[in-house]
Design a protein around this motif. Structure first.
Motif, PDB file in Angstrom:
ATOM      1  N   GLY A 118       0.813  -1.208   0.000  1.00 18.44           N
ATOM      2  CA  GLY A 118       0.000   0.000   0.000  1.00 18.44           C
ATOM      3  C   GLY A 118       0.848   1.258   0.000  1.00 18.44           C
ATOM      4  O   GLY A 118       0.547   2.227  -0.717  1.00 18.44           O
ATOM      5  N   LEU A 119       1.922   1.262   0.783  1.00 18.83           N
ATOM      6  CA  LEU A 119       2.800   2.433   0.833  1.00 18.83           C
ATOM      7  C   LEU A 119       3.512   2.643  -0.499  1.00 18.83           C
ATOM      8  O   LEU A 119       3.639   3.790  -0.974  1.00 18.83           O
ATOM      9  CB  LEU A 119       3.823   2.261   1.956  1.00 18.83           C
ATOM     10  CG  LEU A 119       4.815   3.415   2.157  1.00 18.83           C
ATOM     11  CD1 LEU A 119       4.083   4.711   2.463  1.00 18.83           C
ATOM     12  CD2 LEU A 119       5.805   3.078   3.262  1.00 18.83           C
ATOM     13  N   SER A 120       3.986   1.560  -1.122  1.00 19.93           N
ATOM     14  CA  SER A 120       4.670   1.699  -2.412  1.00 19.93           C
ATOM     15  C   SER A 120       3.715   2.201  -3.492  1.00 19.93           C
ATOM     16  O   SER A 120       4.086   3.043  -4.324  1.00 19.93           O
ATOM     17  CB  SER A 120       5.282   0.362  -2.819  1.00 19.93           C
ATOM     18  OG  SER A 120       4.272  -0.624  -2.967  1.00 19.93           O
ATOM     19  N   LEU A 121       2.476   1.708  -3.483  1.00 22.33           N
ATOM     20  CA  LEU A 121       1.497   2.194  -4.450  1.00 22.33           C
ATOM     21  C   LEU A 121       1.140   3.658  -4.201  1.00 22.33           C
ATOM     22  O   LEU A 121       0.950   4.441  -5.148  1.00 22.33           O
ATOM     23  CB  LEU A 121       0.235   1.327  -4.396  1.00 22.33           C
ATOM     24  CG  LEU A 121       0.361  -0.080  -4.971  1.00 22.33           C
ATOM     25  CD1 LEU A 121      -0.873  -0.912  -4.632  1.00 22.33           C
ATOM     26  CD2 LEU A 121       0.542  -0.029  -6.485  1.00 22.33           C
ATOM     27  N   LEU A 122       1.068   4.047  -2.935  1.00 16.55           N
ATOM     28  CA  LEU A 122       0.790   5.441  -2.606  1.00 16.55           C
ATOM     29  C   LEU A 122       1.893   6.355  -3.145  1.00 16.55           C
ATOM     30  O   LEU A 122       1.615   7.405  -3.754  1.00 16.55           O
ATOM     31  CB  LEU A 122       0.659   5.603  -1.092  1.00 16.55           C
ATOM     32  CG  LEU A 122       0.546   7.043  -0.565  1.00 16.55           C
ATOM     33  CD1 LEU A 122      -0.702   7.727  -1.120  1.00 16.55           C
ATOM     34  CD2 LEU A 122       0.536   7.045   0.964  1.00 16.55           C
ATOM     35  N   LEU A 123       3.145   5.981  -2.934  1.00 20.05           N
ATOM     36  CA  LEU A 123       4.261   6.780  -3.440  1.00 20.05           C
ATOM     37  C   LEU A 123       4.244   6.828  -4.967  1.00 20.05           C
ATOM     38  O   LEU A 123       4.571   7.868  -5.563  1.00 20.05           O
ATOM     39  CB  LEU A 123       5.584   6.193  -2.935  1.00 20.05           C
ATOM     40  CG  LEU A 123       5.801   6.239  -1.408  1.00 20.05           C
ATOM     41  CD1 LEU A 123       7.102   5.546  -1.037  1.00 20.05           C
ATOM     42  CD2 LEU A 123       5.793   7.671  -0.903  1.00 20.05           C
ATOM     43  N   GLY A 129       0.924  11.651  -9.951  1.00 24.87           N
ATOM     44  CA  GLY A 129       0.052  12.814  -9.845  1.00 24.87           C
ATOM     45  C   GLY A 129       0.728  14.108 -10.228  1.00 24.87           C
ATOM     46  O   GLY A 129       0.062  15.060 -10.656  1.00 24.87           O
ATOM     47  N   SER A 130       2.038  14.150 -10.063  1.00 23.46           N
ATOM     48  CA  SER A 130       2.763  15.360 -10.463  1.00 23.46           C
ATOM     49  C   SER A 130       2.937  15.457 -11.976  1.00 23.46           C
ATOM     50  O   SER A 130       3.306  16.513 -12.487  1.00 23.46           O
ATOM     51  CB  SER A 130       4.143  15.374  -9.793  1.00 23.46           C
ATOM     52  OG  SER A 130       4.905  14.237 -10.186  1.00 23.46           O
ATOM     53  N   ASP A 137      -5.884  13.398  -7.728  1.00 24.11           N
ATOM     54  CA  ASP A 137      -6.892  13.130  -6.693  1.00 24.11           C
ATOM     55  C   ASP A 137      -7.116  11.633  -6.611  1.00 24.11           C
ATOM     56  O   ASP A 137      -7.665  11.022  -7.539  1.00 24.11           O
ATOM     57  CB  ASP A 137      -8.204  13.848  -7.014  1.00 24.11           C
ATOM     58  CG  ASP A 137      -8.066  15.354  -6.946  1.00 24.11           C
ATOM     59  OD1 ASP A 137      -7.243  15.834  -6.146  1.00 24.11           O
ATOM     60  OD2 ASP A 137      -8.764  16.052  -7.718  1.00 24.11           O
ATOM     61  N   ARG A 138      -6.673  11.036  -5.535  1.00 27.90           N
ATOM     62  CA  ARG A 138      -6.819   9.580  -5.385  1.00 27.90           C
ATOM     63  C   ARG A 138      -8.270   9.240  -5.078  1.00 27.90           C
ATOM     64  O   ARG A 138      -8.919   9.903  -4.276  1.00 27.90           O
ATOM     65  CB  ARG A 138      -5.895   9.070  -4.272  1.00 27.90           C
ATOM     66  CG  ARG A 138      -4.420   9.205  -4.616  1.00 27.90           C
ATOM     67  CD  ARG A 138      -3.544   8.629  -3.538  1.00 27.90           C
ATOM     68  NE  ARG A 138      -3.723   9.311  -2.263  1.00 27.90           N
ATOM     69  CZ  ARG A 138      -3.113  10.424  -1.935  1.00 27.90           C
ATOM     70  NH1 ARG A 138      -2.303  11.024  -2.795  1.00 27.90           N
ATOM     71  NH2 ARG A 138      -3.308  10.980  -0.762  1.00 27.90           N
ATOM     72  N   GLY A 139      -8.724   8.186  -5.716  1.00 26.18           N
ATOM     73  CA  GLY A 139     -10.118   7.784  -5.541  1.00 26.18           C
ATOM     74  C   GLY A 139     -10.370   6.410  -6.121  1.00 26.18           C
ATOM     75  O   GLY A 139      -9.581   5.480  -5.941  1.00 26.18           O
ATOM     76  N   MET A 140     -11.465   6.294  -6.856  1.00 27.29           N
ATOM     77  CA  MET A 140     -11.889   5.001  -7.381  1.00 27.29           C
ATOM     78  C   MET A 140     -10.863   4.426  -8.348  1.00 27.29           C
ATOM     79  O   MET A 140     -10.588   3.211  -8.330  1.00 27.29           O
ATOM     80  CB  MET A 140     -13.252   5.155  -8.070  1.00 27.29           C
ATOM     81  CG  MET A 140     -13.806   3.881  -8.662  1.00 27.29           C
ATOM     82  SD  MET A 140     -15.441   4.141  -9.381  1.00 27.29           S
ATOM     83  CE  MET A 140     -15.733   2.528 -10.115  1.00 27.29           C
ATOM     84  N   LEU A 141     -10.260   5.267  -9.200  1.00 21.58           N
ATOM     85  CA  LEU A 141      -9.292   4.782 -10.180  1.00 21.58           C
ATOM     86  C   LEU A 141      -8.064   4.195  -9.505  1.00 21.58           C
ATOM     87  O   LEU A 141      -7.592   3.109  -9.883  1.00 21.58           O
ATOM     88  CB  LEU A 141      -8.887   5.919 -11.120  1.00 21.58           C
ATOM     89  CG  LEU A 141      -7.804   5.574 -12.154  1.00 21.58           C
ATOM     90  CD1 LEU A 141      -8.298   4.479 -13.098  1.00 21.58           C
ATOM     91  CD2 LEU A 141      -7.394   6.826 -12.930  1.00 21.58           C
ATOM     92  N   SER A 219      -6.751   5.410  -1.323  1.00 19.93           N
ATOM     93  CA  SER A 219      -8.038   6.088  -1.487  1.00 19.93           C
ATOM     94  C   SER A 219      -7.944   7.529  -1.018  1.00 19.93           C
ATOM     95  O   SER A 219      -6.988   7.930  -0.350  1.00 19.93           O
ATOM     96  CB  SER A 219      -9.132   5.356  -0.705  1.00 19.93           C
ATOM     97  OG  SER A 219      -8.875   5.430   0.684  1.00 19.93           O
ATOM     98  N   GLY A 220      -8.955   8.305  -1.377  1.00 16.35           N
ATOM     99  CA  GLY A 220      -9.038   9.699  -0.970  1.00 16.35           C
ATOM    100  C   GLY A 220     -10.372   9.998  -0.329  1.00 16.35           C
ATOM    101  O   GLY A 220     -11.191   9.094  -0.116  1.00 16.35           O
ATOM    102  N   PRO A 221     -10.638  11.268  -0.037  1.00 20.40           N
ATOM    103  CA  PRO A 221     -11.920  11.610   0.615  1.00 20.40           C
ATOM    104  C   PRO A 221     -13.138  11.307  -0.237  1.00 20.40           C
ATOM    105  O   PRO A 221     -14.238  11.130   0.297  1.00 20.40           O
ATOM    106  CB  PRO A 221     -11.781  13.128   0.851  1.00 20.40           C
ATOM    107  CG  PRO A 221     -10.322  13.413   0.788  1.00 20.40           C
ATOM    108  CD  PRO A 221      -9.755  12.425  -0.181  1.00 20.40           C
ATOM    109  N   SER A 222     -12.952  11.243  -1.550  1.00 19.69           N
ATOM    110  CA  SER A 222     -14.095  11.023  -2.439  1.00 19.69           C
ATOM    111  C   SER A 222     -14.457   9.559  -2.608  1.00 19.69           C
ATOM    112  O   SER A 222     -15.475   9.250  -3.244  1.00 19.69           O
ATOM    113  CB  SER A 222     -13.798  11.631  -3.820  1.00 19.69           C
ATOM    114  OG  SER A 222     -12.668  11.010  -4.399  1.00 19.69           O
ATOM    115  N   ALA A 223     -13.647   8.649  -2.101  1.00 22.27           N
ATOM    116  CA  ALA A 223     -13.889   7.216  -2.289  1.00 22.27           C
ATOM    117  C   ALA A 223     -13.647   6.479  -0.979  1.00 22.27           C
ATOM    118  O   ALA A 223     -12.524   6.461  -0.467  1.00 22.27           O
ATOM    119  CB  ALA A 223     -12.985   6.657  -3.389  1.00 22.27           C
TER     120      ALA A 223
END
Length: 295
Positions: A118-123, A129-130, A137-141, A219-223
């Motif tokens: 999870g941490l590697s995918l987040l990074l 994202g840059s 914006d992290r979410g469903m995708l 995930s983000g606040p939208s998902a």
């Protein structure tokens, strides 16, 4: 020397009963308390189905269920395609340059801790994202990509085990008769491994629906998936609505599993009957052919 094997003793039924009790008694208790009229899940106050009604009016839970089902379906479908292709490459292409690394990358998610993954995918998503706005914006995708990443490994293992049992002489005979490789795959190989593909899809769907750790990272606040909603609500106290939701999920999963087992068992029985019929016809035709030759 004088010991009685466990498989032939009366203790096997006790061990089997204890094992099934450990697995299923908590589920039965959960189903029982989903019909409890009290808000306290450990205090019985009479039979009631009001929590099922309140469950469907809880927008947070329903949105979590809807999002988890959509992501689970999409993740399982994509993982089946990628996992089947990976299994076919590993089992039919022989040794090629980079085969060891490819096999390692396929099986790595099976043994890698969820926190590390999870941490590697987040990074990775932060870095993407840059460059790409779609990942800003992290979410469903991002949840879908993360679930496909680790579900593909499980599907590949399931399909690979089935591919090893498929008789390659049938595929080679079809190609000798002029069938192109794509036709051999879709008409011979794919029907042979179809039960494994269905099992891999169900396994991937279950893993995606059950994931909490990796989804929390990407995930983000939208998902907000269902496990995240349940985990956040359980920390404040178990609600009977959670019991009602779990009961519905257990019944749906049990029904779907029984239907899948019934359909696959029918297909396997039909296949065995066709094989026996073909062998019977061959035994009838062969003596007749020898008789004609002798005459």
């Amino acid at each position: 020397m004088g010991e009685i094997p466990i498989s032939n003793s009366k203790w096997k039924w006790l061990i089997l009963g204890l094992g099934f009790s450990f697995l299923y008694i908590p589920i039965l208790i959960l189903i029982f308390y989903s019909f409890n009229a009290s808000r306290l899940v450990t205090v019985w106050a009479g039979f009631s189905i009001k929590w099922y009604g309140e469950l469907f009016h809880d927008d947070l839970l329903m949105n979590g269920v809807r999002l988890s089902l959509i992501i689970g379906f999409m993740s399982a479908s994509a993982a089946v395609v990628l996992g089947t292709i990976a299994a076919f490459v590993l089992n039919r292409f022989g040794r090629f340059r980079g085969a060891g690394m490819f096999s390692f990358m396929i099986t790595a998610p099976l043994v890698m801790p969820d926190v590390i993954m999870g941490l590697s995918l987040l990074l990775m998503f932060i870095a993407l994202g840059s460059v790409f706005d779609i990942f800003s914006d992290r979410g469903m995708l991002t949840i879908w990509i993360a679930h496909v990443t680790f579900c593909t490994s499980y599907v590949c293992i399931v399909v690979s085990s089935r591919l090893r049992e498929v008789d390659m002489s049938i595929e080679e005979a079809a190609m000798d008769l002029g069938a192109p490789p794509w036709k051999v795959f879709f008409l011979i190989t794919l029907p042979s491994i179809f039960p494994a593909i269905v099992a891999g899809w169900l396994l991937a769907f279950t893993l995606s629906l059950d994931d909490l750790v990796i989804a929390s990272f990407v995930s983000g606040p939208s998902a907000t998936t269902l496990p995240m909603v349940v985990f956040s609500s359980v920390r404040l106290g178990v609600s009977p609505k959670i019991n009602a939701l779990a009961t519905i999920i257990v019944l749906v999963v049990a029904t779907a599993t029984w239907i899948a087992w019934y359909l696959m068992s029918r297909a396997e029985k039909r296949r065995q009957q066709e094989i026996h019929a073909a062998l019977r016809d061959e035994q009838i035709i062969t003596p007749a052919h020898h008789l004609q030759e002798s005459q």
